[in-house]
Design an enzyme around this catalytic site. Sequence first.
Site, mmCIF file in Angstrom:
data_model
loop_
_atom_site.group_PDB
_atom_site.id
_atom_site.type_symbol
_atom_site.label_atom_id
_atom_site.label_comp_id
_atom_site.label_asym_id
_atom_site.label_seq_id
_atom_site.Cartn_x
_atom_site.Cartn_y
_atom_site.Cartn_z
ATOM 1 N N LYS A 1 2.720 -44.244 -40.249
ATOM 2 C CA LYS A 1 3.288 -44.845 -39.031
ATOM 3 C C LYS A 1 3.238 -46.365 -39.129
ATOM 4 O O LYS A 1 4.206 -47.053 -38.783
ATOM 5 C CB LYS A 1 2.533 -44.350 -37.786
ATOM 6 C CG LYS A 1 2.882 -42.914 -37.391
ATOM 7 C CD LYS A 1 2.159 -42.466 -36.126
ATOM 8 C CE LYS A 1 2.522 -41.028 -35.771
ATOM 9 N NZ LYS A 1 1.812 -40.488 -34.618
ATOM 10 N N GLU B 1 -3.415 -30.647 -40.911
ATOM 11 C CA GLU B 1 -4.027 -31.847 -40.326
ATOM 12 C C GLU B 1 -5.556 -31.769 -40.241
ATOM 13 O O GLU B 1 -6.220 -32.791 -40.333
ATOM 14 C CB GLU B 1 -3.441 -32.107 -38.933
ATOM 15 C CG GLU B 1 -1.950 -32.417 -38.997
ATOM 16 C CD GLU B 1 -1.416 -32.937 -37.683
ATOM 17 O OE1 GLU B 1 -1.932 -33.923 -37.167
ATOM 18 O OE2 GLU B 1 -0.470 -32.308 -37.160
ATOM 19 N N HIS C 1 14.972 -12.112 -45.098
ATOM 20 C CA HIS C 1 16.330 -12.281 -45.624
ATOM 21 C C HIS C 1 16.410 -13.422 -46.632
ATOM 22 O O HIS C 1 17.508 -13.825 -47.019
ATOM 23 C CB HIS C 1 17.303 -12.507 -44.455
ATOM 24 C CG HIS C 1 17.315 -11.346 -43.507
ATOM 25 N ND1 HIS C 1 18.145 -10.259 -43.669
ATOM 26 C CD2 HIS C 1 16.553 -11.072 -42.423
ATOM 27 C CE1 HIS C 1 17.913 -9.378 -42.709
ATOM 28 N NE2 HIS C 1 16.938 -9.852 -41.930
HETATM 29 O O1 PA5 Z 1 -1.234 -34.339 -34.747
HETATM 30 C C1 PA5 Z 1 -0.854 -35.499 -34.912
HETATM 31 O O2 PA5 Z 1 -1.620 -36.478 -34.913
HETATM 32 C C2 PA5 Z 1 0.610 -35.763 -35.090
HETATM 33 O O3 PA5 Z 1 1.307 -34.609 -35.435
HETATM 34 C C3 PA5 Z 1 1.168 -36.381 -33.798
HETATM 35 O O4 PA5 Z 1 1.146 -35.445 -32.748
HETATM 36 C C4 PA5 Z 1 2.600 -36.893 -34.022
HETATM 37 O O5 PA5 Z 1 2.587 -37.871 -35.016
HETATM 38 C C5 PA5 Z 1 3.205 -37.458 -32.757
HETATM 39 O O6 PA5 Z 1 2.327 -38.319 -32.098
HETATM 40 P P1 PA5 Z 1 2.133 -38.153 -30.523
HETATM 41 O O7 PA5 Z 1 1.578 -36.786 -30.334
HETATM 42 O O8 PA5 Z 1 1.176 -39.226 -30.141
HETATM 43 O O9 PA5 Z 1 3.495 -38.336 -29.946
#
Ligand code: PA5
Length: 316
Positions: free
Chosen positions: A312, A205, A221
């Site tokens: 999303k 990310e 394994h």
């Molecule tokens: O790091 C991110 O932006 C994502 O992995 C979010 O955490 C994930 O999409 C879930 O969203 P939220 O943390 O708002 O529930």
Amino acid sequence: MDNKEKFLSILERFPKHIQEAAQLGTEIKLKPFDKIVMCGMGGSGLPGELVKSVVKDVPVILVKDYTLPGFVNEHKLVFAVSYSGNTEETIDLYHQARTRKAQIVVVASGGELAELARKDGVQVVTVPPGLQPRMAFAYQTIPLLDILKVGCDWQRCAHFLESEMEQTKRESHKLAQNLGKRIPLIYSSARFFPAAYKWKIDFNENAKMHAFCNYFPEFNHNEINGYDNLNGDYVVFIIKDTDDHPRIKKRMEVVTKIIEGKGVCVIPVPSKGPDMITRLIWTIWLGDWISYHVAAELGVDPLDVPVIEALKKSLD
Ligand code: PA5
């Protein structure tokens, strides 16, 4: 301030996040329960990884999906964690937990989940808004460890990180240089898997690149066979902790030799800190820093995640 500078200031404030996080959730009261179910996706799934690693006297089940396990009933404690409060999987699980009459605690900065909890009289740990979920790790995790009475001395933890700031910046820069443009494969013990997993999602990310993680002894394994037929340019990081099980330590040595024998660079990463949770948190922070340097090197924005946002939206 551009996003790179914002990200840097978030990393430098991380010891403060720990101190502030220790003030959250202090009013939450729990009734008895016999299992803990941790619901949360992506960055909001991290608290579940930590709780699973640290809580040893009650089973902890992670749910990163749309369906609660069949055993969830009024004797179960369900944490519904969503930084935005708007993640569809977590909202679905919240509704199912309500139907099953489970004891629920919501962790959110706002959004639909916080609103539902307010309406339903469900307890909420309200975390500060304005961060990326993965960078709100301390705010989302520390209150839960405290609520479950498995936290550590957070002042000491924060001071340790503060005292390690400059060294951690240097160390992470060197590790990022060692990685270069190769694909990281991150391994740890199962206890330290939250750190390996956080490194992976930070590379994904923050640096917008592939990264993969697994844990000892399980990957010995299966995945270890992949080194017989290398199909990518990898660097292996092995996160090591002083309290790793002796057989895990042995496996780490043997596996290092096997992987190096296949011509892949293996970099050991020893954890640091005065107690297990601090060592875990420092190692997680080190991974944040590495991904910051890698993102800078690749010239990518470490904060925004446009692909996740677009995905999303297209599901609406
Ligand atoms: O790091 C991110 O932006 C994502 O992995 C979010 O955490 C994930 O999409 C879930 O969203 P939220 O943390 O708002 O529930």
